[in-house]
Design a protein around this motif. Sequence first.
Motif, PDB file in Angstrom:
ATOM      1  N   PRO A 177       0.668  -1.150  -0.106  1.00  0.00           N
ATOM      2  CA  PRO A 177       0.032  -0.088   0.085  1.00  0.00           C
ATOM      3  C   PRO A 177       0.752   1.347  -0.097  1.00  0.00           C
ATOM      4  O   PRO A 177       0.374   2.313  -0.340  1.00  0.00           O
ATOM      5  CB  PRO A 177      -0.961  -0.150   1.294  1.00  0.00           C
ATOM      6  N   HIS A 178       2.253   1.225   0.478  1.00  0.00           N
ATOM      7  CA  HIS A 178       2.889   2.207   0.432  1.00  0.00           C
ATOM      8  C   HIS A 178       4.026   2.189  -0.515  1.00  0.00           C
ATOM      9  O   HIS A 178       4.809   3.001  -0.448  1.00  0.00           O
ATOM     10  CB  HIS A 178       3.570   2.481   1.912  1.00  0.00           C
ATOM     11  N   ASP A 179       4.081   1.352  -1.442  1.00  0.00           N
ATOM     12  CA  ASP A 179       5.290   1.434  -2.644  1.00  0.00           C
ATOM     13  C   ASP A 179       6.501   1.173  -1.845  1.00  0.00           C
ATOM     14  O   ASP A 179       7.384   1.824  -2.462  1.00  0.00           O
ATOM     15  CB  ASP A 179       4.869   2.301  -3.529  1.00  0.00           C
ATOM     16  N   PHE A 180       6.761   0.376  -0.893  1.00  0.00           N
ATOM     17  CA  PHE A 180       7.911   0.288  -0.117  1.00  0.00           C
ATOM     18  C   PHE A 180       8.678  -0.954  -0.635  1.00  0.00           C
ATOM     19  O   PHE A 180       8.065  -1.847  -1.291  1.00  0.00           O
ATOM     20  CB  PHE A 180       7.894  -0.078   1.355  1.00  0.00           C
ATOM     21  N   SER A 181       9.910  -0.983  -0.395  1.00  0.00           N
ATOM     22  CA  SER A 181      10.844  -2.128  -0.771  1.00  0.00           C
ATOM     23  C   SER A 181      11.994  -2.127   0.295  1.00  0.00           C
ATOM     24  O   SER A 181      11.861  -1.027   1.266  1.00  0.00           O
ATOM     25  CB  SER A 181      11.318  -1.864  -2.012  1.00  0.00           C
ATOM     26  N   ASN A 232      10.587 -10.733   9.240  1.00  0.00           N
ATOM     27  CA  ASN A 232       9.371 -10.629   9.207  1.00  0.00           C
ATOM     28  C   ASN A 232       8.753  -9.315   9.739  1.00  0.00           C
ATOM     29  O   ASN A 232       7.885  -8.958   9.101  1.00  0.00           O
ATOM     30  CB  ASN A 232       8.960 -11.747   9.915  1.00  0.00           C
ATOM     31  N   ASP A 233       9.684  -8.630  10.672  1.00  0.00           N
ATOM     32  CA  ASP A 233       8.986  -7.427  11.077  1.00  0.00           C
ATOM     33  C   ASP A 233       9.187  -6.267  10.041  1.00  0.00           C
ATOM     34  O   ASP A 233       8.484  -5.388   9.997  1.00  0.00           O
ATOM     35  CB  ASP A 233       9.923  -7.024  12.422  1.00  0.00           C
ATOM     36  N   CYS A 234      10.251  -6.691   9.301  1.00  0.00           N
ATOM     37  CA  CYS A 234      10.478  -5.512   8.232  1.00  0.00           C
ATOM     38  C   CYS A 234       9.407  -5.545   7.176  1.00  0.00           C
ATOM     39  O   CYS A 234       8.796  -4.498   6.590  1.00  0.00           O
ATOM     40  CB  CYS A 234      11.799  -5.885   7.449  1.00  0.00           C
ATOM     41  N   TYR A 235       8.845  -6.968   6.910  1.00  0.00           N
ATOM     42  CA  TYR A 235       7.734  -6.843   6.021  1.00  0.00           C
ATOM     43  C   TYR A 235       6.595  -6.290   6.682  1.00  0.00           C
ATOM     44  O   TYR A 235       5.662  -5.481   5.904  1.00  0.00           O
ATOM     45  CB  TYR A 235       7.486  -8.410   5.670  1.00  0.00           C
ATOM     46  N   ARG A 236       6.458  -6.473   7.984  1.00  0.00           N
ATOM     47  CA  ARG A 236       5.237  -5.916   8.677  1.00  0.00           C
ATOM     48  C   ARG A 236       5.196  -4.338   8.495  1.00  0.00           C
ATOM     49  O   ARG A 236       4.157  -3.632   8.253  1.00  0.00           O
ATOM     50  CB  ARG A 236       5.244  -6.363  10.216  1.00  0.00           C
ATOM     51  N   GLN A 237       6.226  -3.768   8.918  1.00  0.00           N
ATOM     52  CA  GLN A 237       6.656  -2.207   8.831  1.00  0.00           C
ATOM     53  C   GLN A 237       6.208  -2.019   7.446  1.00  0.00           C
ATOM     54  O   GLN A 237       5.801  -0.665   7.178  1.00  0.00           O
ATOM     55  CB  GLN A 237       7.933  -2.072   9.265  1.00  0.00           C
ATOM     56  N   GLN A 238       6.404  -2.707   6.252  1.00  0.00           N
ATOM     57  CA  GLN A 238       6.275  -2.196   4.836  1.00  0.00           C
ATOM     58  C   GLN A 238       4.772  -2.315   4.573  1.00  0.00           C
ATOM     59  O   GLN A 238       4.441  -2.056   3.320  1.00  0.00           O
ATOM     60  CB  GLN A 238       7.180  -3.059   3.823  1.00  0.00           C
ATOM     61  N   ARG A 239       4.117  -2.926   5.576  1.00  0.00           N
ATOM     62  CA  ARG A 239       2.735  -3.161   5.285  1.00  0.00           C
ATOM     63  C   ARG A 239       2.359  -4.412   4.243  1.00  0.00           C
ATOM     64  O   ARG A 239       1.544  -4.533   3.618  1.00  0.00           O
ATOM     65  CB  ARG A 239       1.860  -2.161   4.998  1.00  0.00           C
ATOM     66  N   PHE A 240       3.495  -5.180   4.270  1.00  0.00           N
ATOM     67  CA  PHE A 240       3.440  -6.467   3.409  1.00  0.00           C
ATOM     68  C   PHE A 240       2.611  -7.691   4.275  1.00  0.00           C
ATOM     69  O   PHE A 240       2.983  -7.583   5.567  1.00  0.00           O
ATOM     70  CB  PHE A 240       4.669  -7.131   2.932  1.00  0.00           C
ATOM     71  N   PRO A 241       1.951  -8.623   3.382  1.00  0.00           N
ATOM     72  CA  PRO A 241       1.845  -9.909   4.314  1.00  0.00           C
ATOM     73  C   PRO A 241       3.110 -10.580   5.110  1.00  0.00           C
ATOM     74  O   PRO A 241       4.391 -10.569   4.382  1.00  0.00           O
ATOM     75  CB  PRO A 241       1.167 -10.742   3.481  1.00  0.00           C
ATOM     76  N   GLU A 242       3.302 -11.083   6.190  1.00  0.00           N
ATOM     77  CA  GLU A 242       4.569 -11.410   6.748  1.00  0.00           C
ATOM     78  C   GLU A 242       4.708 -12.878   6.033  1.00  0.00           C
ATOM     79  O   GLU A 242       3.611 -13.598   5.993  1.00  0.00           O
ATOM     80  CB  GLU A 242       4.443 -11.625   8.065  1.00  0.00           C
ATOM     81  N   PRO A 243       6.068 -13.110   5.591  1.00  0.00           N
ATOM     82  CA  PRO A 243       6.278 -14.523   5.264  1.00  0.00           C
ATOM     83  C   PRO A 243       6.071 -15.646   6.023  1.00  0.00           C
ATOM     84  O   PRO A 243       6.129 -15.393   7.621  1.00  0.00           O
ATOM     85  CB  PRO A 243       7.801 -14.306   4.759  1.00  0.00           C
TER      86      PRO A 243
END
Length: 273
Positions: A177-181, A232-243
């Motif tokens: 949603p925030h176009d993060f990587s 996993n927390d990095c993915y969470r902060q990017q608003r991605f589904p956690e792997p």
Amino acid sequence: MKQAVVYRSAFVALALTLGAGAASAQGNATLDGIAKYREMLQDGNPAELFEMKGEELWKQKRGPKAATLEQCDLGKGPGVLKGAFTELPRYFKDTGKVMDLETRLIHCMVTLQGFDSAELYKAAPSIGKGEGANLVAITTYVATASKGLRFNLPNNTEQEKAMYEVGKRLFFQRSGPHDFSCSSCHGMEGGRIRLQDLPNLTKNPGDGIGFAAWPAYRVSNSQMWTMQKRLNDCYRQQRFPEPKFGSDATIALGVYMGVNSKGAESIVPAIKR
């Protein structure tokens, strides 16, 4: 009139110069304060307690087979701990997979001790209880055995090279949603979020930084975090589904960052804010 304009321009220039100097001084003072704070945290790092627990679990006869983990092969031969962590993730012939420390430890718990693989992977994300907490402790113990050594991940097999390329693509992939990587925070020099420095992980960030600092104890939540948890927390902060725990995505990112950290000294177990 012209003279007044000149004076005014000179005053503005002086004010900007003084302001920049003050901001620079304030920035340096902040960095010095952060450095002192981290130095204070290092004294009596609670990670030592996790390391001690991990050593007990490593040598304890557990599981349906009532066996220890002392014959676990982490890449340097059965039972060899020193230097294993700084060469992981790597390819293992016996599984035909590239594995990081945590997934390799689960493999050993299954093959040597008789634990159920599905149950261990289910429990692993719960880092504060049950076998999830045990895995964190064992990971900390094994990783600490390589403290002070320098990372030198093998990147020779087709599988390792493929995982590196996958990890690189994932690192720069913008989405959500925030176009993060990953590179949004860790793809530049001098980045910071509040009091947290953001190392550039597209290249070797240096000793004890980035990949060379995890597992680490998080003071803010009184937890020991492994690399799987950190990613996993990095993915969470990017608003991605956690792997999922132990996914190819997290291991590929570990390969990418680990290979890029070649020559960096491990300070594990570190301590974070």
